[in-house]
Each structure stands twice: as C-alpha cells, then as structure tokens.
Design a protein around this motif. Sequence first.
Motif, short mmCIF file in Angstrom:
data_model
loop_
_atom_site.label_atom_id
_atom_site.label_comp_id
_atom_site.label_asym_id
_atom_site.label_seq_id
_atom_site.Cartn_x
_atom_site.Cartn_y
_atom_site.Cartn_z
N LEU A 319 0.84 -1.19 0.00
CA LEU A 319 0.00 0.00 0.00
C LEU A 319 0.88 1.25 0.00
CD1 LEU A 319 -2.50 -1.16 2.77
CD2 LEU A 319 -2.71 -1.51 0.29
N LYS A 320 0.23 2.40 -0.14
CA LYS A 320 0.92 3.68 -0.07
C LYS A 320 0.28 4.52 1.03
CE LYS A 320 3.77 3.04 -3.47
NZ LYS A 320 5.23 2.90 -3.22
N ALA A 383 3.54 8.29 -6.95
CA ALA A 383 2.39 7.39 -6.82
C ALA A 383 1.13 8.22 -6.61
CB ALA A 383 2.60 6.43 -5.65
N LEU A 384 0.11 7.92 -7.39
CA LEU A 384 -1.13 8.69 -7.35
C LEU A 384 -2.26 7.80 -6.86
CD1 LEU A 384 -0.90 10.56 -10.78
CD2 LEU A 384 -0.31 11.43 -8.53
N PRO A 385 -2.93 8.19 -5.77
CA PRO A 385 -4.10 7.42 -5.33
C PRO A 385 -5.28 7.65 -6.26
CG PRO A 385 -3.82 9.37 -3.96
CD PRO A 385 -2.63 9.32 -4.87
N ALA A 386 -6.15 6.67 -6.34
CA ALA A 386 -7.33 6.77 -7.19
C ALA A 386 -8.19 7.96 -6.77
CB ALA A 386 -8.15 5.48 -7.12
N GLY A 387 -8.82 8.58 -7.73
CA GLY A 387 -9.65 9.73 -7.39
C GLY A 387 -10.36 10.33 -8.59
N PRO A 401 -14.09 24.24 -17.61
CA PRO A 401 -14.08 22.77 -17.52
C PRO A 401 -14.55 22.15 -18.83
CG PRO A 401 -15.91 23.70 -16.27
CD PRO A 401 -15.09 24.85 -16.72
N VAL A 402 -13.86 21.11 -19.27
CA VAL A 402 -14.20 20.44 -20.52
C VAL A 402 -14.50 18.96 -20.32
CG1 VAL A 402 -12.90 22.04 -21.96
CG2 VAL A 402 -11.76 20.02 -21.03
N GLY A 403 -14.34 18.46 -19.10
CA GLY A 403 -14.65 17.06 -18.88
C GLY A 403 -14.25 16.61 -17.49
N GLU A 404 -14.83 15.49 -17.08
CA GLU A 404 -14.50 14.87 -15.80
C GLU A 404 -14.24 13.39 -16.01
OE1 GLU A 404 -17.03 15.71 -12.46
OE2 GLU A 404 -17.81 17.53 -13.39
N GLY A 405 -13.39 12.84 -15.17
CA GLY A 405 -13.07 11.42 -15.26
C GLY A 405 -12.55 10.91 -13.94
N ARG A 406 -11.77 9.84 -14.00
CA ARG A 406 -11.21 9.25 -12.79
C ARG A 406 -9.90 8.57 -13.15
NH1 ARG A 406 -13.58 4.19 -10.14
NH2 ARG A 406 -11.37 3.90 -9.74
N ILE A 407 -9.07 8.37 -12.13
CA ILE A 407 -7.89 7.54 -12.29
C ILE A 407 -7.91 6.49 -11.19
CG2 ILE A 407 -6.56 9.45 -13.26
CD1 ILE A 407 -4.97 9.53 -10.66
N ASP A 408 -7.32 5.34 -11.47
CA ASP A 408 -7.14 4.31 -10.47
C ASP A 408 -5.82 4.53 -9.75
OD1 ASP A 408 -9.55 3.00 -11.14
OD2 ASP A 408 -8.57 2.03 -12.86
N ASP A 409 -5.56 3.75 -8.70
CA ASP A 409 -4.27 3.84 -8.02
C ASP A 409 -3.16 3.54 -9.02
OD1 ASP A 409 -5.24 4.37 -5.35
OD2 ASP A 409 -5.87 2.28 -5.24
N LYS A 410 -2.21 4.45 -9.14
CA LYS A 410 -1.15 4.31 -10.12
C LYS A 410 0.22 4.47 -9.46
CE LYS A 410 -3.57 3.66 -13.86
NZ LYS A 410 -3.46 2.41 -14.64
N ALA A 411 1.09 3.53 -9.75
CA ALA A 411 2.46 3.58 -9.23
C ALA A 411 3.35 4.36 -10.18
CB ALA A 411 3.00 2.16 -9.03
N VAL A 412 4.53 4.73 -9.71
CA VAL A 412 5.51 5.42 -10.56
C VAL A 412 5.89 4.49 -11.71
CG1 VAL A 412 7.82 6.41 -10.64
CG2 VAL A 412 6.36 6.81 -8.65
N GLY A 413 5.95 5.05 -12.92
CA GLY A 413 6.31 4.27 -14.09
C GLY A 413 5.14 3.75 -14.88
N GLU A 414 3.92 3.80 -14.31
CA GLU A 414 2.75 3.31 -15.03
C GLU A 414 2.19 4.36 -15.97
OE1 GLU A 414 -0.05 0.27 -13.22
OE2 GLU A 414 0.41 1.52 -11.48
N GLU A 415 1.51 3.86 -16.99
CA GLU A 415 0.80 4.74 -17.92
C GLU A 415 -0.59 5.03 -17.35
OE1 GLU A 415 1.31 4.49 -22.51
OE2 GLU A 415 -0.49 3.33 -22.00
N ILE A 416 -1.02 6.28 -17.46
CA ILE A 416 -2.29 6.71 -16.89
C ILE A 416 -3.20 7.18 -18.01
CG2 ILE A 416 -3.43 8.28 -15.28
CD1 ILE A 416 -0.76 8.55 -13.81
N ASP A 417 -4.30 6.48 -18.23
CA ASP A 417 -5.32 6.91 -19.18
C ASP A 417 -6.52 7.44 -18.41
OD1 ASP A 417 -3.72 6.15 -21.24
OD2 ASP A 417 -4.97 4.47 -21.93
N ILE A 418 -6.92 8.66 -18.75
CA ILE A 418 -8.06 9.29 -18.10
C ILE A 418 -9.15 9.49 -19.15
CG2 ILE A 418 -8.86 11.29 -16.79
CD1 ILE A 418 -5.91 11.77 -16.03
#
Length: 506
Positions: A319-320, A383-387, A401-418
């Motif tokens: 965990l983080k 490291a980014l917590p989901a939010g 504002p042009v949009g809203e979304g979410r990210i999952d828990d992401k570790a350093v080095g991972e690709e993040i698609d929003i």
Amino acid sequence: MRTLIAAMALWPGLALAQQAVTSAAPASVAVTIYREPGRAADAAFDRGWLRGYALVTETRDVDLPAGPATVRFEGVAAGMLAETALVRGLPAGVAEQNLDADLIGARNLYARSFGRPVILRHTDPRSGAVVEEQAVIRSGLDGAAVIQTRDGFRSARCAWPDEYISYADLPAGLVAKPTLSVQTRAPAAMHGRVTLSYLAWGFDWRADYVLTMARDGRHLDLAAWITLASSDDTAFAGAAAAVVAGKPEKQTRGWENRFGDDQSLSFTCETAMPPPPPPPPPPMVEFMAPAPVAAKEYIVVTAQRRAPVMAQQEALGDLKLYRLPLPTMIAPRAQKQMAFAERRAVKVQPFYKGTLQLDEHEDQPLRQALRLNNRKAAGLGLALPAGHVVVLEPHGATTLPVGEGRIDDKAVGEEIDIELGEATAVYLAEADGRQRDDARAHDHIAAVTNGRDQPVIVELAIPLDEGQRLTSPSHPLTRKNGQPLWRITVPAHGMARLAFRVTDSA
C-alpha cells in the motif's frame, strides 16, 4: 470458581474498591484514515453515512494511585471498535475495559428516565407566561410518549405543541463524551504516559485532481487535493493525519450498529382530529448533512496558494501511505481539503479511444481521453491514489471545464489513461461487413471521421472472440491487453479507413 480464584490471585487489588482516574483529553493524537471498502474512489461521500475507518493513536498522561484503579479515557471516537483498543504503558496492563458511548441526547435522556419525575414546560398562548407542571414518564420511546400528571395520563406535546421536558438530573450511564474505561493497578502512586490505539468507523477520504491544459495541448498543470471526512462526534485537534491508498482487506462486522442512530425525539399523538400539517422544511443546503442534537456542523477548507506544503508519500507494504505534513483539526461531522501534490508542465497526449463492435453497423461513439506517463522525465513521477479528475482548458482570458473522469491507483512508471466525456466531433462507423465465400471469414471496413479543425489521434480496440483471428489489415496494428489495436492520426475534417478480415478457426 477456579477461574475466579485465579483472576483474584493475579489481580488481588480488584477485590477492593476501585479508585477513578480521568484523562480528559490526549496530549497528542495521530489519525490514519482508510477509504470505505467498496466505494468507488471517485464517488462522492455520503457524509451522513461514512463507512471508511481510521486508526487513532493517542498519547495521554495519567496519575495512577497505588492499588486498583479505573482509568477513564474521555473523548475517544464515538465509532470506536472497543475490541481493537490497545493500551500501552500501564504498569500491570489492563484487566477489563468498557466503552461508554451512550451520549447525552433527547432520546437517551427520555429512555433512561422511565418512571422518573420530570418537569413539563409550555407557554400559555393567552398570557405568554411559562407554565410548569410536575410529571412522571410512563412509556418508552415507541409510540406515544405517555406522561402522568396530577390530572391523570396524557401524551406529551399533544395538548401543548410547544411543550418540552426538563430533567432534574442526569440519568446514570449517560456521558457527555464517548469514554473508554479500563481497570488496572499500580504498585505505587505514579505519573505515567500511556498510548491508546484503536480502530474507529465513520471516517473516509478521497483524492481530487485538477488538470489545467496548456495552450499548446501537449502539457498540463496538475494540482491534487486530499479531502478528509468524519461523521464522528469527536473532534481531534492538532492531529497528525495520514491516509492510506490501496485496498486492504477489512471485515465490516459491527459498523452497521454504530451509525445512523437518530438522537432526535419525536412524539405520536392519539387524537380524533388529524394533526396540523408540519411546517415547511428549511431550505436545502447543498453538501450539508443534518447534525444530531447538540452537535455542531463544520466545513473546513485549508488551502495555500503560494508554495503549498505537500503530503509525503511512504511505502506501507503493498500500500501507499500519504502523511500530511502539518497538524490539522479533524472536526466532528466535517470535511476539509489539504494540498497533496502539484506538478507543472506535465507531458500529456490527448487522444480518442473506442471499441469496434463487429456486429454493429451504426455510428459508434468515441470517448475523449488523456494519457500521462507517470515518470519524472515526463514531469510527474509520483504514486497517485485513485480519485476524481476535472480537466480545464484555456478559453480566451479564462479556463473552462471540458470534462470529468477518474484515475485508479497508479504507481511510478505506469501509464495513466483518463477517460473524459463522449466525443461529439469524432466518431466511428463500420462501412461494410461482408461475408466471403468461406462462411468462416468476414471482411470488414472501419472508418473514423474527424470533424475538428485539427488532426486527432484515435486508438481503436478490436475485440476478438476465442477462436477468431484478424488478418490482412490495411494498416499496421499493435496489440493491447491481448487484443488488436489500431492507432491512427486522422487529419482535420478528414477520414481514416481500416480494412481487415476476421476468420473463425472452428
């Protein structure tokens, strides 16, 4: 009997009268909050029904007398799980512990006063004088509140709607603050510093991200906030706060009986005439949950626009843990925000994504998306917590504002698609799906149309069933998650086509 004798041998002083020692408040407190199990990380709080939990660690000073004593720790969390409480620092440990959480409130006062004398007060509508009358409570909470006076029995607040009950004294067992009491003994009078740790329900936290796109469309500024929320009745002042990201296993036993207790008191009148209509409800206040009787409502926002002090990230097994750098007030039934992270000029790739449904012959929507590479070289690298995510774009002299979304828990080095909203100017159409002479093979042509004034990148996933194989693509394809992926740049006001064949092996 043997068990009782053994217990008295280990704790001989417990057979004597217990002396009471009260610790009114902790000298210091740390609160580590875990998210509600099962709640989507970007979902809003139900502030009246928070089901996350916290590890509370308090340091307290106590003056112990010689011999047996009952130590009362006042001001613990109302949602404490007493079976998780651990007290360190007492010279002989703990022989017994009890959580006294029956707080003073309208319902508890009434329920504990059955058969006891009270005073009824109401205002005479003609003279305006306050009229008092002695009475005795003769019923429980369910149904009508039956009161006995010198004139007989009647229901409270039926003859006089403004009538209220005044209690002469506090019934035994009610406390002003949630209190944990433990029994211990000391060989001699002493001053000690003890540590009390326990789990408590009624807390939660979430991460929120604001992404502000640069005018070049290839960079953005990231600002992240951590929101702490408490539905507990206890305030934790100057707390060392931290939050834990991830999904640790946590059993939910016991919490359902610790929240939602309505401390208000209502009466039912048994009359032949219908009761008058209730007064109109007060105006609704957005994001404000109703507070119980004698409880204050707080909303606290802590923001530092210049050089904010950020949360510190630490590893906690898989965990983080994010430790907030400044002591903070975790107020009762409140929420507050604190700066978590800030990054400028982060590289970003806007694109459109979709899935080609081979059996669908109508236009299929695509979704707007942003891709970040979570590396320091790309301007991120934490490291980014989901939010929850809000995306802003510059428009003239302001940003919108042009949009809203979410990210999952992401570790350093991972690709993040929003993923953001559905595209309105870029869409997908399957132009043809002809079956060849061989019944196992079908030819397909997919077309992507771009109605924007600039070229766009489109990623199109082509899911295949087990036993199917894609051959003869007119453009090179890559693979993602084991499925073919077409990645193409579509020119402004242009179109891109992909022809391919799908063959069933069966």
